[in-house]
Design a protein around this motif. Structure first.
Motif, PDB file in Angstrom:
ATOM      1  N   LYS A  23       2.666   4.233  -1.788  1.00  0.00           N
ATOM      2  CA  LYS A  23       2.684   4.949  -3.140  1.00  0.00           C
ATOM      3  C   LYS A  23       3.165   6.147  -3.087  1.00  0.00           C
ATOM      4  O   LYS A  23       3.066   6.873  -2.051  1.00  0.00           O
ATOM      5  CB  LYS A  23       1.256   5.016  -3.795  1.00  0.00           C
ATOM      6  CG  LYS A  23       0.448   3.647  -4.048  1.00  0.00           C
ATOM      7  CD  LYS A  23      -0.828   3.872  -4.639  1.00  0.00           C
ATOM      8  CE  LYS A  23      -1.482   2.382  -5.015  1.00  0.00           C
ATOM      9  NZ  LYS A  23      -2.563   2.553  -5.829  1.00  0.00           N
TER      10      LYS A  23
ATOM     11  N   ASP B  13       0.119   9.239  -4.070  1.00  0.00           N
ATOM     12  CA  ASP B  13      -0.918   8.322  -4.660  1.00  0.00           C
ATOM     13  C   ASP B  13      -1.265   7.626  -5.776  1.00  0.00           C
ATOM     14  O   ASP B  13      -2.193   7.528  -5.926  1.00  0.00           O
ATOM     15  CB  ASP B  13      -2.389   9.222  -4.051  1.00  0.00           C
ATOM     16  CG  ASP B  13      -2.275   9.629  -2.430  1.00  0.00           C
ATOM     17  OD1 ASP B  13      -1.876   8.628  -1.582  1.00  0.00           O
ATOM     18  OD2 ASP B  13      -2.673  10.626  -2.243  1.00  0.00           O
ATOM     19  N   ARG B  14      -0.108   7.665  -6.429  1.00  0.00           N
ATOM     20  CA  ARG B  14      -0.138   7.002  -7.839  1.00  0.00           C
ATOM     21  C   ARG B  14       0.844   5.834  -8.240  1.00  0.00           C
ATOM     22  O   ARG B  14       0.307   4.952  -8.679  1.00  0.00           O
ATOM     23  CB  ARG B  14       0.108   8.079  -8.692  1.00  0.00           C
ATOM     24  CG  ARG B  14      -0.973   9.272  -8.803  1.00  0.00           C
ATOM     25  CD  ARG B  14      -0.497  10.344  -9.895  1.00  0.00           C
ATOM     26  NE  ARG B  14       0.668  10.184 -10.872  1.00  0.00           N
ATOM     27  CZ  ARG B  14       0.217   9.727 -12.003  1.00  0.00           C
ATOM     28  NH1 ARG B  14      -1.245   9.416 -12.530  1.00  0.00           N
ATOM     29  NH2 ARG B  14       0.790   9.244 -12.845  1.00  0.00           N
TER      30      ARG B  14
ATOM     31  N   ASN C 137       0.954  -1.169   0.064  1.00  0.00           N
ATOM     32  CA  ASN C 137      -0.071   0.065  -0.052  1.00  0.00           C
ATOM     33  C   ASN C 137       0.907   1.320  -0.057  1.00  0.00           C
ATOM     34  O   ASN C 137       0.356   2.185   0.267  1.00  0.00           O
ATOM     35  CB  ASN C 137      -0.990  -0.055   1.194  1.00  0.00           C
ATOM     36  CG  ASN C 137      -0.180  -0.323   2.524  1.00  0.00           C
ATOM     37  OD1 ASN C 137       1.048  -0.092   2.412  1.00  0.00           O
ATOM     38  ND2 ASN C 137      -0.853  -0.687   3.540  1.00  0.00           N
TER      39      ASN C 137
END
Length: 304
Positions: A211, A214-215, A209
């Motif tokens: 990133k 957030d990508r 989880n």
């Protein structure tokens, strides 16, 4: 017949207007078999759920990129458009020569289902739906090559490695420390004991989880395996390391067998070949003369 499309350098618009940019031609194809010359016996790794017996169960997620420059295939990448990082890049080592090029990082417009890409789209603020952008690497992580720049046979090969579809977010001290020493060591082994030729596969294990922006998935580990040989004489080994901060001067990655690698990552990297799975290159062969500067062993012993 598939026509190669253009992959333009990622540059700020103001710079683009001042430069004449050469296109990088690539092909997004349906299977690994369509990109020949980079896998031992043209046999891809077996990765459950991702790549099985040469087939890709989830073709809407995993894309084969035949990385091509100046109309010549240079290496092959299996790319994960969901995590926006490659699963692996595979390549044939043929020795290394030529200078380090002055080059800029690029993206793959075919992953965006575009016939072409305008220079106006190639600026650092652009975000792409199916791949990382230049801005995703700002500030925190190195752009960690999977097919290393230093392994390119010539300058064109080296230029071809500068695509974000061949990179993952890599912690700087790991990239510039133990991982770089490992690449130097393997290169020396291939030059000294494999007549300057061998097959390599280098990949990333995605984190659950983590990133960037957030990508883009920040992998928890990177791995690399090589095999070379002919007749009855074959050599193979694997390495992996966690993508974390480290003391760049002291950490060395331990050479592992292909069996150990398979047990760790559930990947059969050279299936159906003569590559030895239960033994590594002997440590006695890693003690190169000092002028070779191979960085294989710290004081003739390894750390995990």
């Amino acid at each position: 017949m598939m026509t190669p499309l253009k992959m333009w350098c990622l540059l700020p618009l103001a710079v683009l207007l001042l430069l004449s940019i050469s296109p990088m031609e690539t092909k997004v194809v349906q299977s690994m078999s369509q990109c020949k010359g980079f896998l031992l016996h043209e046999t891809p790794p077996d990765i459950p759920g991702v790549l099985e017996d040469g087939n890709i169960p989830k073709q809407d997620r995993y894309k084969v990129i035949c990385q091509t420059y100046e109309n010549v295939g240079r290496f092959v990448t299996l790319y994960d458009i969901q995590n926006k990082i490659p699963v692996f890049s595979a390549y044939k080592y043929k020795g290394e020569k030529g200078r380090k090029p002055e080059c800029f990082w690029k993206i793959e417009p075919q992953l965006e289902n575009k016939d072409n890409i305008n220079m106006e789209d190639c600026n650092i603020t652009t975000e792409y739906n199916n791949q990382a952008s230049y801005n995703d690497y700002s500030g925190t992580y190195d752009k960690g090559h999977l097919f290393p720049l230093s392994y390119g046979f010539n300058e064109d090969d080296k230029i071809s490695t500068y695509t974000l579809t061949n990179a993952v977010p890599q912690v700087d001290s790991f990239n510039q420390g133990s991982w770089r020493r490992m690449e130097s060591c393997v290169k020396c082994i291939l030059d000294k004991y494999c007549n300057g030729e061998g097959y390599l596969v280098t990949g990333a294990k995605p984190s659950p989880n983590k990133k960037k922006n957030d990508r883009v998935n920040v992998p928890y580990a990177l791995w690399s395996a090589f095999c070379c040989g002919k007749g009855s004489t074959w050599k193979a080994s694997a390495y992996w390391g966690e993508n974390v901060q480290e003391d760049p001067e002291s950490v060395y990655l331990e050479m592992k067998t292909l069996d150990q690698f398979s047990q760790k990552f559930n990947i059969d990297v050279f299936p159906g070949t003569k590559c030895p799975y239960s033994e590594t290159v002997p440590k006695s062969e890693l003690k190169f003369p000092p002028n070779k500067n191979c960085n294989c062993l710290p004081n003739e012993k390894t750390n995990g």
